[in-house]
Design a protein around this motif. Structure first.
Motif, mmCIF file in Angstrom:
data_model
loop_
_atom_site.group_PDB
_atom_site.id
_atom_site.type_symbol
_atom_site.label_atom_id
_atom_site.label_comp_id
_atom_site.label_asym_id
_atom_site.label_seq_id
_atom_site.Cartn_x
_atom_site.Cartn_y
_atom_site.Cartn_z
ATOM 1 N N ARG A 154 29.030 25.020 -6.442
ATOM 2 C CA ARG A 154 29.933 23.917 -6.131
ATOM 3 C C ARG A 154 30.641 24.165 -4.799
ATOM 4 N NH1 ARG A 154 32.953 27.576 -7.617
ATOM 5 N NH2 ARG A 154 35.124 27.708 -8.043
ATOM 6 N N PRO A 155 30.887 23.116 -4.030
ATOM 7 C CA PRO A 155 31.663 23.281 -2.790
ATOM 8 C C PRO A 155 33.105 23.669 -3.116
ATOM 9 C CG PRO A 155 30.490 21.187 -2.812
ATOM 10 C CD PRO A 155 30.364 21.765 -4.185
ATOM 11 N N ILE A 156 33.694 24.483 -2.260
ATOM 12 C CA ILE A 156 35.079 24.915 -2.450
ATOM 13 C C ILE A 156 35.922 24.403 -1.295
ATOM 14 C CG2 ILE A 156 36.652 26.858 -2.652
ATOM 15 C CD1 ILE A 156 34.317 28.532 -3.656
ATOM 16 N N ASP A 157 36.983 23.703 -1.634
ATOM 17 C CA ASP A 157 37.950 23.248 -0.647
ATOM 18 C C ASP A 157 39.300 23.864 -0.974
ATOM 19 O OD1 ASP A 157 39.207 21.841 1.392
ATOM 20 O OD2 ASP A 157 39.539 20.083 0.159
ATOM 21 N N VAL A 158 39.795 23.560 -2.170
ATOM 22 C CA VAL A 158 41.083 24.064 -2.624
ATOM 23 C C VAL A 158 40.924 24.610 -4.036
ATOM 24 C CG1 VAL A 158 43.439 23.404 -3.274
ATOM 25 C CG2 VAL A 158 42.418 22.460 -1.201
ATOM 26 N N ILE A 159 41.528 25.757 -4.269
ATOM 27 C CA ILE A 159 41.600 26.336 -5.608
ATOM 28 C C ILE A 159 43.084 26.479 -5.919
ATOM 29 C CG2 ILE A 159 41.142 28.372 -7.034
ATOM 30 C CD1 ILE A 159 38.656 28.849 -5.215
ATOM 31 N N GLU A 160 43.502 25.903 -7.032
ATOM 32 C CA GLU A 160 44.915 26.029 -7.377
ATOM 33 C C GLU A 160 45.092 26.161 -8.875
ATOM 34 O OE1 GLU A 160 47.297 22.573 -6.318
ATOM 35 O OE2 GLU A 160 45.483 21.370 -6.292
ATOM 36 N N GLY A 161 46.189 26.804 -9.240
ATOM 37 C CA GLY A 161 46.491 26.950 -10.650
ATOM 38 C C GLY A 161 47.207 28.256 -10.925
ATOM 39 N N LYS A 162 47.212 28.605 -12.200
ATOM 40 C CA LYS A 162 47.886 29.827 -12.629
ATOM 41 C C LYS A 162 47.135 31.061 -12.153
ATOM 42 C CE LYS A 162 50.244 27.894 -16.559
ATOM 43 N NZ LYS A 162 50.645 28.081 -17.952
ATOM 44 N N VAL A 163 47.884 32.154 -12.106
ATOM 45 C CA VAL A 163 47.374 33.428 -11.613
ATOM 46 C C VAL A 163 47.346 34.442 -12.752
ATOM 47 C CG1 VAL A 163 47.934 35.360 -10.074
ATOM 48 C CG2 VAL A 163 48.241 33.002 -9.280
ATOM 49 N N SER A 164 46.235 35.139 -12.892
ATOM 50 C CA SER A 164 46.148 36.306 -13.763
ATOM 51 C C SER A 164 46.298 37.536 -12.877
ATOM 52 C CB SER A 164 44.794 36.358 -14.472
ATOM 53 O OG SER A 164 44.670 35.295 -15.377
ATOM 54 N N VAL A 165 46.881 38.591 -13.433
ATOM 55 C CA VAL A 165 47.148 39.787 -12.638
ATOM 56 C C VAL A 165 46.498 41.003 -13.289
ATOM 57 C CG1 VAL A 165 48.941 41.285 -11.679
ATOM 58 C CG2 VAL A 165 49.348 38.812 -11.862
ATOM 59 N N LEU A 166 45.747 41.739 -12.493
ATOM 60 C CA LEU A 166 45.186 43.031 -12.894
ATOM 61 C C LEU A 166 45.742 44.040 -11.899
ATOM 62 C CD1 LEU A 166 43.299 44.704 -14.680
ATOM 63 C CD2 LEU A 166 41.468 44.194 -13.048
ATOM 64 N N ASP A 167 46.826 44.686 -12.266
ATOM 65 C CA ASP A 167 47.551 45.565 -11.352
ATOM 66 C C ASP A 167 46.903 46.946 -11.316
ATOM 67 O OD1 ASP A 167 49.438 46.487 -9.596
ATOM 68 O OD2 ASP A 167 50.998 46.786 -11.101
ATOM 69 N N ARG A 168 45.704 46.986 -10.726
ATOM 70 C CA ARG A 168 44.961 48.241 -10.595
ATOM 71 C C ARG A 168 44.191 48.240 -9.288
ATOM 72 N NH1 ARG A 168 42.610 50.197 -16.375
ATOM 73 N NH2 ARG A 168 44.450 49.651 -17.573
ATOM 74 N N ALA A 169 44.141 49.397 -8.664
ATOM 75 C CA ALA A 169 43.321 49.578 -7.467
ATOM 76 C C ALA A 169 42.029 50.275 -7.863
ATOM 77 C CB ALA A 169 44.070 50.418 -6.438
ATOM 78 N N ASP A 170 41.041 50.207 -6.992
ATOM 79 C CA ASP A 170 39.758 50.893 -7.175
ATOM 80 C C ASP A 170 39.053 50.497 -8.466
ATOM 81 O OD1 ASP A 170 40.147 52.405 -4.773
ATOM 82 O OD2 ASP A 170 41.527 53.692 -5.887
ATOM 83 N N VAL A 171 39.095 49.222 -8.799
ATOM 84 C CA VAL A 171 38.399 48.729 -9.987
ATOM 85 C C VAL A 171 36.918 48.631 -9.638
ATOM 86 C CG1 VAL A 171 38.123 46.778 -11.570
ATOM 87 C CG2 VAL A 171 40.416 47.489 -10.828
ATOM 88 N N ASP A 172 36.105 49.393 -10.343
ATOM 89 C CA ASP A 172 34.677 49.416 -10.019
ATOM 90 C C ASP A 172 33.892 48.425 -10.870
ATOM 91 O OD1 ASP A 172 33.573 50.754 -12.412
ATOM 92 O OD2 ASP A 172 34.591 52.533 -11.661
ATOM 93 N N THR A 173 32.691 48.145 -10.407
ATOM 94 C CA THR A 173 31.852 47.145 -11.079
ATOM 95 C C THR A 173 31.452 47.586 -12.483
ATOM 96 O OG1 THR A 173 29.886 48.048 -9.986
ATOM 97 C CG2 THR A 173 30.970 46.160 -8.934
ATOM 98 N N ASP A 174 31.466 48.893 -12.747
ATOM 99 C CA ASP A 174 31.146 49.386 -14.094
ATOM 100 C C ASP A 174 32.235 48.993 -15.084
ATOM 101 O OD1 ASP A 174 28.816 50.622 -13.146
ATOM 102 O OD2 ASP A 174 29.935 52.409 -12.572
ATOM 103 N N GLN A 175 33.467 48.846 -14.624
ATOM 104 C CA GLN A 175 34.546 48.379 -15.492
ATOM 105 C C GLN A 175 34.556 46.854 -15.564
ATOM 106 O OE1 GLN A 175 36.338 49.937 -17.600
ATOM 107 N NE2 GLN A 175 35.579 51.935 -17.008
ATOM 108 N N ILE A 176 34.219 46.197 -14.454
ATOM 109 C CA ILE A 176 34.196 44.735 -14.457
ATOM 110 C C ILE A 176 33.194 44.244 -15.494
ATOM 111 C CG2 ILE A 176 33.671 42.672 -13.091
ATOM 112 C CD1 ILE A 176 34.681 44.271 -10.603
ATOM 113 N N ILE A 177 31.985 44.787 -15.479
ATOM 114 C CA ILE A 177 30.962 44.439 -16.479
ATOM 115 C C ILE A 177 30.165 45.711 -16.800
ATOM 116 C CG2 ILE A 177 29.363 43.557 -14.711
ATOM 117 C CD1 ILE A 177 29.633 42.131 -18.248
ATOM 118 N N PRO A 178 30.449 46.328 -17.934
ATOM 119 C CA PRO A 178 29.776 47.585 -18.292
ATOM 120 C C PRO A 178 28.255 47.454 -18.399
ATOM 121 C CG PRO A 178 31.722 47.244 -19.648
ATOM 122 C CD PRO A 178 31.485 45.964 -18.898
ATOM 123 N N LYS A 179 27.589 48.565 -18.176
ATOM 124 C CA LYS A 179 26.125 48.623 -18.086
ATOM 125 C C LYS A 179 25.393 48.080 -19.303
ATOM 126 C CE LYS A 179 26.073 53.381 -19.706
ATOM 127 N NZ LYS A 179 27.412 53.252 -20.243
#
Length: 187
Positions: A2-27
Protein backbone atom coordinates in the motif's frame (compact mmCIF):
# COMPACT_ATOMS: atom_id res chain seq x y z
CA UNK A 1 2.17 -2.93 -1.03
CA UNK A 2 0.00 0.00 0.00
CA UNK A 3 1.18 3.57 -0.62
CA UNK A 4 2.22 5.46 2.51
CA UNK A 5 1.53 9.14 2.99
CA UNK A 6 0.62 9.60 6.64
CA UNK A 7 0.65 7.15 9.52
CA UNK A 8 -1.07 8.28 12.68
CA UNK A 9 -2.43 6.82 15.85
CA UNK A 10 -1.45 5.39 19.19
CA UNK A 11 2.11 4.42 20.02
CA UNK A 12 3.35 1.15 21.50
CA UNK A 13 6.66 1.30 23.33
CA UNK A 14 9.40 -1.34 23.53
CA UNK A 15 12.00 0.32 25.73
CA UNK A 16 14.95 -1.85 24.71
CA UNK A 17 18.06 -1.35 22.62
CA UNK A 18 19.77 -3.98 20.46
CA UNK A 19 16.59 -5.95 19.79
CA UNK A 20 17.63 -8.66 17.37
CA UNK A 21 15.58 -10.40 14.72
CA UNK A 22 15.74 -13.67 16.70
CA UNK A 23 13.66 -11.99 19.42
CA UNK A 24 11.37 -10.22 16.95
CA UNK A 25 10.41 -13.58 15.38
CA UNK A 26 12.06 -16.69 16.86
CA UNK A 27 13.51 -19.33 14.54
CA UNK A 28 10.88 -21.99 15.24
CA UNK A 29 8.27 -19.88 13.44
CA UNK A 30 10.19 -19.48 10.16
CA UNK A 31 8.65 -22.47 8.41
CA UNK A 32 6.43 -20.48 6.05
CA UNK A 33 7.20 -18.45 2.96
CA UNK A 34 4.01 -16.39 2.98
CA UNK A 35 4.25 -12.92 4.46
CA UNK A 36 1.26 -13.43 6.74
CA UNK A 37 0.64 -15.34 9.92
CA UNK A 38 3.75 -14.19 11.79
CA UNK A 39 2.18 -11.45 13.94
CA UNK A 40 0.96 -13.85 16.61
CA UNK A 41 4.57 -14.94 17.21
CA UNK A 42 6.07 -11.43 17.46
CA UNK A 43 8.41 -11.20 20.48
CA UNK A 44 7.08 -14.64 21.37
CA UNK A 45 9.44 -15.42 24.25
CA UNK A 46 9.25 -11.98 25.85
CA UNK A 47 5.46 -11.82 25.68
CA UNK A 48 4.97 -15.43 26.81
CA UNK A 49 7.31 -14.89 29.79
CA UNK A 50 5.49 -11.66 30.73
CA UNK A 51 8.55 -9.47 30.15
CA UNK A 52 6.67 -7.15 27.80
CA UNK A 53 3.16 -6.29 26.72
CA UNK A 54 2.44 -4.68 23.36
CA UNK A 55 -0.71 -3.40 21.75
CA UNK A 56 -0.99 -3.59 17.95
CA UNK A 57 -0.93 0.18 17.45
CA UNK A 58 0.16 1.79 14.17
CA UNK A 59 3.47 3.04 15.63
CA UNK A 60 6.16 1.24 17.64
CA UNK A 61 8.84 3.29 19.40
CA UNK A 62 11.91 1.37 20.46
CA UNK A 63 15.61 1.65 21.27
CA UNK A 64 18.77 1.91 19.21
CA UNK A 65 20.06 -0.78 16.84
CA UNK A 66 16.62 -2.27 16.32
CA UNK A 67 16.55 -5.32 14.03
CA UNK A 68 20.16 -6.37 14.52
CA UNK A 69 21.18 -10.02 14.23
CA UNK A 70 20.31 -12.23 11.31
CA UNK A 71 18.90 -10.76 8.13
CA UNK A 72 15.58 -12.62 8.19
CA UNK A 73 12.83 -10.95 6.19
CA UNK A 74 10.33 -12.54 8.55
CA UNK A 75 11.05 -9.89 11.23
CA UNK A 76 9.46 -6.98 9.31
CA UNK A 77 6.70 -9.35 8.15
CA UNK A 78 5.88 -10.18 11.80
CA UNK A 79 5.88 -6.54 12.87
CA UNK A 80 3.59 -5.58 10.00
CA UNK A 81 1.32 -8.58 10.49
CA UNK A 82 0.98 -7.67 14.19
CA UNK A 83 -0.34 -4.25 13.16
CA UNK A 84 2.61 -1.87 13.15
CA UNK A 85 2.90 0.49 10.19
CA UNK A 86 5.95 2.45 11.41
CA UNK A 87 8.89 1.79 13.71
CA UNK A 88 10.56 4.79 15.36
CA UNK A 89 14.06 4.26 16.78
CA UNK A 90 17.42 6.04 17.14
CA UNK A 91 18.98 3.53 14.72
CA UNK A 92 18.29 0.32 12.82
CA UNK A 93 20.41 -2.52 11.53
CA UNK A 94 21.01 -1.79 7.82
CA UNK A 95 19.51 -4.98 6.36
CA UNK A 96 16.49 -4.77 8.65
CA UNK A 97 15.91 -1.15 7.59
CA UNK A 98 16.04 -2.14 3.93
CA UNK A 99 13.74 -5.14 4.46
CA UNK A 100 11.17 -2.86 6.12
CA UNK A 101 11.09 -0.42 3.22
CA UNK A 102 10.62 -3.26 0.74
CA UNK A 103 7.32 -4.31 2.33
CA UNK A 104 5.94 -0.88 3.22
CA UNK A 105 6.86 -0.83 6.93
CA UNK A 106 8.18 2.69 7.60
CA UNK A 107 11.40 2.90 9.64
CA UNK A 108 11.87 6.37 11.15
CA UNK A 109 15.17 7.45 12.70
CA UNK A 110 14.93 10.04 15.50
CA UNK A 111 17.46 10.76 18.22
CA UNK A 112 16.86 9.15 21.63
CA UNK A 113 15.38 12.30 23.18
CA UNK A 114 12.77 12.62 20.45
CA UNK A 115 12.00 8.88 20.58
CA UNK A 116 11.31 9.25 24.32
CA UNK A 117 9.10 12.29 23.63
CA UNK A 118 7.03 10.36 21.06
CA UNK A 119 6.76 7.39 23.44
CA UNK A 120 5.58 9.62 26.29
CA UNK A 121 3.09 11.42 24.05
CA UNK A 122 1.36 8.11 23.37
CA UNK A 123 0.09 9.23 19.95
CA UNK A 124 1.81 10.58 16.87
CA UNK A 125 1.39 11.53 13.23
CA UNK A 126 4.16 10.62 10.79
CA UNK A 127 4.15 12.43 7.45
CA UNK A 128 6.35 10.73 4.86
CA UNK A 129 6.21 13.59 2.38
CA UNK A 130 7.20 16.26 4.93
CA UNK A 131 9.51 13.84 6.76
CA UNK A 132 8.10 14.84 10.14
CA UNK A 133 6.82 13.16 13.28
CA UNK A 134 4.24 15.28 15.06
CA UNK A 135 3.19 14.54 18.65
CA UNK A 136 2.15 16.44 21.77
CA UNK A 137 5.84 17.15 22.51
CA UNK A 138 6.49 18.85 19.16
CA UNK A 139 7.34 18.27 15.54
CA UNK A 140 10.51 16.29 14.85
CA UNK A 141 12.18 15.96 11.46
CA UNK A 142 13.63 12.76 10.05
CA UNK A 143 15.24 12.03 6.70
CA UNK A 144 14.56 9.30 4.22
CA UNK A 145 16.40 8.66 0.96
CA UNK A 146 14.63 9.92 -2.15
CA UNK A 147 14.41 6.46 -3.78
CA UNK A 148 13.01 4.87 -0.61
CA UNK A 149 10.51 7.71 -0.23
CA UNK A 150 9.40 7.16 -3.84
CA UNK A 151 8.98 3.43 -3.17
CA UNK A 152 6.91 3.99 -0.03
CA UNK A 153 4.80 6.89 -1.30
CA UNK A 154 3.84 4.90 -4.40
CA UNK A 155 3.44 1.48 -2.76
CA UNK A 156 6.16 -0.11 -4.88
CA UNK A 157 7.86 -3.35 -3.98
CA UNK A 158 10.81 -4.62 -6.07
CA UNK A 159 8.49 -5.93 -8.79
CA UNK A 160 6.59 -2.65 -8.88
CA UNK A 161 9.86 -0.74 -9.29
CA UNK A 162 10.82 -2.99 -12.20
CA UNK A 163 7.42 -2.55 -13.83
CA UNK A 164 7.89 1.23 -13.77
CA UNK A 165 10.41 0.57 -16.55
CA UNK A 166 8.00 -1.63 -18.52
CA UNK A 167 8.23 0.48 -21.67
CA UNK A 168 12.02 0.31 -21.78
CA UNK A 169 11.96 -3.43 -21.10
CA UNK A 170 9.44 -3.99 -23.90
CA UNK A 171 11.49 -1.86 -26.30
CA UNK A 172 14.64 -3.84 -25.48
CA UNK A 173 12.88 -7.16 -26.02
CA UNK A 174 11.36 -6.00 -29.31
CA UNK A 175 14.71 -4.72 -30.58
CA UNK A 176 16.12 -8.24 -30.64
CA UNK A 177 19.20 -7.17 -28.69
CA UNK A 178 18.41 -9.68 -25.97
CA UNK A 179 18.64 -12.56 -28.48
CA UNK A 180 22.31 -11.82 -29.13
CA UNK A 181 23.18 -13.34 -25.76
CA UNK A 182 25.80 -12.25 -23.30
CA UNK A 183 29.04 -10.67 -24.43
CA UNK A 184 32.12 -12.19 -22.84
CA UNK A 185 35.74 -11.19 -22.94
CA UNK A 186 37.07 -14.58 -21.83
CA UNK A 187 39.26 -16.44 -24.31
Amino acid sequence: MRPIDVIEGKVSVLDRADVDTDQIIPKQFLKRVERTGFGEFLFYDWIRDGEIELEPNPILVTGANFGCGSSREHAPWALEDFGFQAIVAPSFADIFYSNCTKIGLLPVILDEEHCRAVAEAGEARIDVDDETVNCAAGVFEFTIEHDIKHRLRNGLDDIGLTLENGGAIDAFEQSGAGALGPVTTAL
